[in-house]
Design a protein around this motif. Sequence first.
Motif, PDB file in Angstrom:
ATOM      1  N   UNK A 220      40.898  45.490  47.429  1.00  0.00           N
ATOM      2  CA  UNK A 220      40.768  45.573  46.795  1.00  0.00           C
ATOM      3  C   UNK A 220      40.191  43.652  45.781  1.00  0.00           C
ATOM      4  N   UNK A 221      38.960  43.512  45.542  1.00  0.00           N
ATOM      5  CA  UNK A 221      38.130  42.764  44.898  1.00  0.00           C
ATOM      6  C   UNK A 221      39.042  41.655  43.969  1.00  0.00           C
ATOM      7  N   UNK A 222      39.752  42.201  42.992  1.00  0.00           N
ATOM      8  CA  UNK A 222      40.369  42.360  41.725  1.00  0.00           C
ATOM      9  C   UNK A 222      41.427  40.883  41.611  1.00  0.00           C
ATOM     10  N   UNK A 223      41.834  41.949  42.654  1.00  0.00           N
ATOM     11  CA  UNK A 223      42.795  40.142  43.430  1.00  0.00           C
ATOM     12  C   UNK A 223      42.566  38.866  42.703  1.00  0.00           C
ATOM     13  N   UNK A 224      41.110  38.744  43.395  1.00  0.00           N
ATOM     14  CA  UNK A 224      40.930  37.020  43.004  1.00  0.00           C
ATOM     15  C   UNK A 224      39.725  37.138  42.052  1.00  0.00           C
ATOM     16  N   UNK A 225      39.870  37.842  41.183  1.00  0.00           N
ATOM     17  CA  UNK A 225      38.816  37.723  40.056  1.00  0.00           C
ATOM     18  C   UNK A 225      39.610  36.549  39.281  1.00  0.00           C
ATOM     19  N   UNK A 227      40.679  36.237  36.097  1.00  0.00           N
ATOM     20  CA  UNK A 227      41.488  37.203  36.085  1.00  0.00           C
ATOM     21  C   UNK A 227      42.152  37.802  36.585  1.00  0.00           C
ATOM     22  N   UNK A 228      43.119  37.500  37.684  1.00  0.00           N
ATOM     23  CA  UNK A 228      42.824  38.647  38.623  1.00  0.00           C
ATOM     24  C   UNK A 228      44.571  39.830  37.739  1.00  0.00           C
ATOM     25  N   UNK A 229      43.398  41.090  38.558  1.00  0.00           N
ATOM     26  CA  UNK A 229      44.062  42.469  38.577  1.00  0.00           C
ATOM     27  C   UNK A 229      43.758  43.356  39.226  1.00  0.00           C
ATOM     28  N   UNK A 230      44.066  43.786  40.145  1.00  0.00           N
ATOM     29  CA  UNK A 230      44.058  44.525  40.960  1.00  0.00           C
ATOM     30  C   UNK A 230      43.780  45.769  41.008  1.00  0.00           C
ATOM     31  N   UNK A 231      42.519  46.376  41.382  1.00  0.00           N
ATOM     32  CA  UNK A 231      41.445  47.237  41.053  1.00  0.00           C
ATOM     33  C   UNK A 231      41.982  48.730  41.908  1.00  0.00           C
ATOM     34  N   UNK A 232      42.812  48.542  42.369  1.00  0.00           N
ATOM     35  CA  UNK A 232      43.564  49.161  43.590  1.00  0.00           C
ATOM     36  C   UNK A 232      45.169  49.768  42.064  1.00  0.00           C
ATOM     37  N   UNK A 233      45.970  49.025  41.970  1.00  0.00           N
ATOM     38  CA  UNK A 233      46.398  49.021  41.667  1.00  0.00           C
ATOM     39  C   UNK A 233      46.924  48.302  40.315  1.00  0.00           C
ATOM     40  N   UNK A 256      45.515  43.558  60.389  1.00  0.00           N
ATOM     41  CA  UNK A 256      45.157  43.826  58.759  1.00  0.00           C
ATOM     42  C   UNK A 256      45.028  45.131  58.286  1.00  0.00           C
ATOM     43  N   UNK A 257      45.492  45.812  57.824  1.00  0.00           N
ATOM     44  CA  UNK A 257      45.114  47.241  57.282  1.00  0.00           C
ATOM     45  C   UNK A 257      45.262  46.900  55.593  1.00  0.00           C
ATOM     46  N   UNK A 258      46.150  45.917  55.326  1.00  0.00           N
ATOM     47  CA  UNK A 258      46.166  46.343  53.584  1.00  0.00           C
ATOM     48  C   UNK A 258      46.175  43.920  53.455  1.00  0.00           C
ATOM     49  N   UNK A 259      46.552  44.431  52.223  1.00  0.00           N
ATOM     50  CA  UNK A 259      46.677  43.139  52.011  1.00  0.00           C
ATOM     51  C   UNK A 259      47.814  42.494  51.180  1.00  0.00           C
ATOM     52  N   UNK A 260      48.513  41.422  51.327  1.00  0.00           N
ATOM     53  CA  UNK A 260      49.990  41.469  50.201  1.00  0.00           C
ATOM     54  C   UNK A 260      48.857  39.931  49.425  1.00  0.00           C
ATOM     55  N   UNK A 261      49.366  39.886  48.308  1.00  0.00           N
ATOM     56  CA  UNK A 261      48.925  39.452  47.163  1.00  0.00           C
ATOM     57  C   UNK A 261      50.028  38.401  46.518  1.00  0.00           C
ATOM     58  N   UNK A 262      50.201  37.071  46.291  1.00  0.00           N
ATOM     59  CA  UNK A 262      51.131  36.463  45.811  1.00  0.00           C
ATOM     60  C   UNK A 262      49.936  35.184  44.621  1.00  0.00           C
ATOM     61  N   UNK A 263      50.667  35.986  43.545  1.00  0.00           N
ATOM     62  CA  UNK A 263      49.815  35.186  42.030  1.00  0.00           C
ATOM     63  C   UNK A 263      50.800  34.222  41.672  1.00  0.00           C
ATOM     64  N   UNK A 264      50.133  33.222  40.688  1.00  0.00           N
ATOM     65  CA  UNK A 264      50.936  31.656  39.940  1.00  0.00           C
ATOM     66  C   UNK A 264      50.324  31.541  39.013  1.00  0.00           C
ATOM     67  N   UNK A 265      51.321  31.198  38.182  1.00  0.00           N
ATOM     68  CA  UNK A 265      49.914  29.892  37.447  1.00  0.00           C
ATOM     69  C   UNK A 265      50.251  28.696  37.049  1.00  0.00           C
ATOM     70  N   UNK A 266      49.442  27.937  36.535  1.00  0.00           N
ATOM     71  CA  UNK A 266      48.792  26.105  36.383  1.00  0.00           C
ATOM     72  C   UNK A 266      50.495  26.342  35.413  1.00  0.00           C
ATOM     73  N   UNK A 267      51.353  25.375  35.421  1.00  0.00           N
ATOM     74  CA  UNK A 267      52.390  23.988  34.873  1.00  0.00           C
ATOM     75  C   UNK A 267      51.566  23.696  33.981  1.00  0.00           C
ATOM     76  N   UNK A 268      51.801  23.694  32.794  1.00  0.00           N
ATOM     77  CA  UNK A 268      51.367  22.600  32.021  1.00  0.00           C
ATOM     78  C   UNK A 268      51.952  21.391  32.086  1.00  0.00           C
TER      79      UNK A 268
END
Length: 268
Positions: A220-225, A227-233, A256-268
């Motif tokens: 699911x390469x979208x998670x590291x794009x 602008x991150x967004x899953x292409x699977x979900x 190693x079947x699946x991937x867990x993803x955590x996203x964050x945004x930069x604090x101004x």
Amino acid sequence: MRDHIPVVVQGRGRRARRAGLVGVLWAAAELTVTVGVVVLLLVVHQVWWTNRQAAAAAREQVRSLERDWGRSERDPGSEWLSAGPSASPSAAVSSASADASASAASAAPAPRPSGRAAGAGAAAGAYAVLRIPRLGLVVPVAQGIDKRSVLDKGYAGQYPGTAGPGERGNFALAGHRNTHGEPFRYINRLRAGDELIVDLRGRRYTYVVGKVLGETAERDTGVIAPVPRSVVKPEYGYGEPGAYITLTTCTPEYSSKYRLVVWGTLRP
């Protein structure tokens, strides 16, 4: 004179066969126990010993980085200081990575080439430090996600081609969840609002956890794009450009079947 007729004692034959069968079963049992012990030792080595080794080496790498940063800041002629506070994070990454590599080379052998594609990225040393206060985690960050030269050292590895710390885009990292220091083992415990702090020589960038994707496909390469967004979900992710951080690891644990993803945004 009577003819002598041989007498066959069948009981002895049965006992001999039984004894032979018992011997075979005993040997098989010994072999099974031996194989079991060897497998157990391998598991202990993989799960326990490699964790200790990688975690200790990662802690030393963090200390090495911080010592190096301290020397650089005290040296008015250093390249980083001469670049001034307006220097870009990318330039700081390149300089810090080179300094960290030189520092690490004096303490440990340089990693051997893995033979994988250059896109996998192999780094000789770390250039930044990731801190996650909620988890009590402090882990060095290196460029690339090669297992032998980065991830198996207990480091977090930056996906090639993703943005640097503090930059617009997606600063995307991978790390082991189990074995080899397992720095990302408990990132499933992160919640919205938790801080992800990235230190880069003389600079600190604080990201705030916004979203967690509990499970997605390995590719699911979208998670590291950028602008991150899953292409699977597709319901998971973001829709606007910004400065993001992504943490990825394997799930469920010891798989190693699946991937867990955590996203964050930069604090101004």
